[in-house]
Design a protein around this motif. Sequence first.
Motif, mmCIF file in Angstrom:
data_model
loop_
_atom_site.group_PDB
_atom_site.id
_atom_site.type_symbol
_atom_site.label_atom_id
_atom_site.label_comp_id
_atom_site.label_asym_id
_atom_site.label_seq_id
_atom_site.Cartn_x
_atom_site.Cartn_y
_atom_site.Cartn_z
ATOM 1 N N LEU A 3 -18.670 0.626 -24.177
ATOM 2 C CA LEU A 3 -17.838 0.702 -22.748
ATOM 3 C C LEU A 3 -18.067 2.114 -22.383
ATOM 4 N N ASP A 4 -18.357 3.062 -23.145
ATOM 5 C CA ASP A 4 -18.461 4.483 -22.707
ATOM 6 C C ASP A 4 -19.883 4.592 -21.881
ATOM 7 N N SER A 5 -21.128 3.867 -22.602
ATOM 8 C CA SER A 5 -22.418 3.856 -22.011
ATOM 9 C C SER A 5 -22.172 3.161 -20.733
ATOM 10 N N ARG A 6 -21.170 2.323 -20.303
ATOM 11 C CA ARG A 6 -21.251 1.808 -18.990
ATOM 12 C C ARG A 6 -20.236 2.378 -18.098
ATOM 13 N N GLY A 7 -19.838 3.687 -18.401
ATOM 14 C CA GLY A 7 -18.970 4.425 -17.380
ATOM 15 C C GLY A 7 -17.386 4.523 -17.507
ATOM 16 N N ILE A 8 -17.062 3.764 -18.725
ATOM 17 C CA ILE A 8 -15.603 3.522 -18.913
ATOM 18 C C ILE A 8 -15.209 4.889 -19.800
ATOM 19 N N LYS A 9 -14.019 5.654 -19.520
ATOM 20 C CA LYS A 9 -13.919 6.572 -20.416
ATOM 21 C C LYS A 9 -12.752 5.903 -21.447
ATOM 22 N N VAL A 10 -13.506 6.269 -22.779
ATOM 23 C CA VAL A 10 -12.865 5.887 -24.264
ATOM 24 C C VAL A 10 -12.485 6.858 -25.023
ATOM 25 N N MET A 11 -11.068 7.039 -25.268
ATOM 26 C CA MET A 11 -10.412 7.740 -26.424
ATOM 27 C C MET A 11 -9.935 6.806 -27.296
ATOM 28 N N ALA A 12 -10.821 7.054 -28.741
ATOM 29 C CA ALA A 12 -10.656 6.425 -29.931
ATOM 30 C C ALA A 12 -9.685 6.918 -30.833
ATOM 31 N N LEU A 13 -8.709 6.227 -31.342
ATOM 32 C CA LEU A 13 -7.735 6.733 -32.545
ATOM 33 C C LEU A 13 -8.260 5.835 -33.748
ATOM 34 N N PRO A 14 -8.142 6.648 -34.748
ATOM 35 C CA PRO A 14 -8.516 5.993 -35.935
ATOM 36 C C PRO A 14 -7.606 5.061 -36.680
ATOM 37 N N GLY A 15 -7.403 3.857 -36.133
ATOM 38 C CA GLY A 15 -6.665 2.788 -36.744
ATOM 39 C C GLY A 15 -6.835 2.083 -37.685
ATOM 40 N N THR A 16 -7.062 2.300 -39.040
ATOM 41 C CA THR A 16 -7.311 1.309 -40.114
ATOM 42 C C THR A 16 -6.658 1.676 -41.446
ATOM 43 N N ILE A 17 -6.511 0.780 -42.311
ATOM 44 C CA ILE A 17 -5.775 1.339 -43.458
ATOM 45 C C ILE A 17 -6.797 1.992 -44.449
ATOM 46 N N ASP A 18 -8.088 1.577 -44.125
ATOM 47 C CA ASP A 18 -9.172 1.957 -45.047
ATOM 48 C C ASP A 18 -9.496 3.457 -45.090
ATOM 49 N N ASN A 19 -9.257 4.258 -44.280
ATOM 50 C CA ASN A 19 -9.610 5.675 -44.547
ATOM 51 C C ASN A 19 -11.142 5.972 -44.652
ATOM 52 N N ASP A 20 -11.833 5.288 -43.766
ATOM 53 C CA ASP A 20 -13.311 5.261 -43.894
ATOM 54 C C ASP A 20 -13.864 5.780 -42.849
ATOM 55 N N LEU A 21 -13.295 6.638 -41.878
ATOM 56 C CA LEU A 21 -13.858 7.064 -40.847
ATOM 57 C C LEU A 21 -13.889 8.940 -41.208
ATOM 58 N N SER A 22 -15.102 9.367 -41.206
ATOM 59 C CA SER A 22 -15.443 10.544 -41.856
ATOM 60 C C SER A 22 -14.913 11.829 -40.873
#
Length: 320
Positions: A112-131
């Motif tokens: 979406l960002d590459s198509r011009g939409i501003k995106v704010m991502a929050l880390p929503g997952t039980i896995d804790n796999d986002l570095s």
Amino acid sequence: MKRIGVLTSGGDSPGMNAAIRSVVRCGIEAGLEVWGIERGYEGLLDGEIRQMDRSSVGDILHRGGTILKTARSERFMEPKWQDKAVEILKTFGIEGIVVIGGDGSLRGGLELDSRGIKVMALPGTIDNDLSYTDYTIGFDTAVATVLEAISKIRDTSSAHNRTTVIEVMGRHCGDIALYAAVAGGAEYVLLPEVETDVNKVCLKIIEGNNRGKLHSIIMVAEGASIKSAELTKIIEEKTGKETKQVVLSYLQRGGSPTLNDRMLATLTAEKAVELLKNNSQSKAIGTCNGNIVAYDLKDVLKMPKSFNQDLYDLVDVLSK
Ligand code: F6P
């Protein structure tokens, strides 16, 4: 920026509702209109979008799941549907969105960002796999659920002098198993990050029994190279001790979020709104040493996840 959207995507995690509530209420406070997109990218493609007000997020802070629902969208992986999603957002006048989800959701956000939409991502997952973040929203609650299960399983394991193999979620990341093993006093933990040695597991159980241990708790991450059912059989054969398998499965995804998850969700969402209001570049928001941080969205999926070897070694030391 006048109108923003919020969606939850991928597997749900406890704390997603706290994040939605914070986006809506902080957004309205900042003078923005906040629109909820149902069923993640799937609902976006179906135009399931409605305006939210302060009361639409009442009484949800303490609830697991997500009031916006969630989905894993196959369609959204194709460029033609990504184009369509942007067209729909533009039709609704939505210039920026908050995406709450795991790595797949962040990848979708990049499109979406590459198509011009501003995106704010929050880390929503039980896995804790986002570095890029110390912890993900839902991890703390999931581990708390696993710890409660371990206590109960230990009672009955001790009563019968049994070994119990407990399988937990986490996909390719062993953090749920690792943290639960440390905090729950497991005898051994098998992880995707460490090569499996079944003989070592059996030896540990036998040594414990020889010292008079009444139970053995073996934690297995679902991504470990050996599956829990197979491991259970091998342990029983090799140690001669009755061995049971427990798969905690989706239990780990539900329940009321802990303090840590509520705070992480609430504060990262507050930051997301602030960044959208200020017309910032697309970011992924999380914590570093407990402080709220925001990194360029395009960079975060490239960051390698480090493995906590000390914590892994500690499981062995503490269970000798
Ligand atoms: O990513 C969260 C998670 O719960 C993983 O731990 C698990 O492997 C997966 O989702 C299960 O996915 P689904 O809900 O699609 O079965």
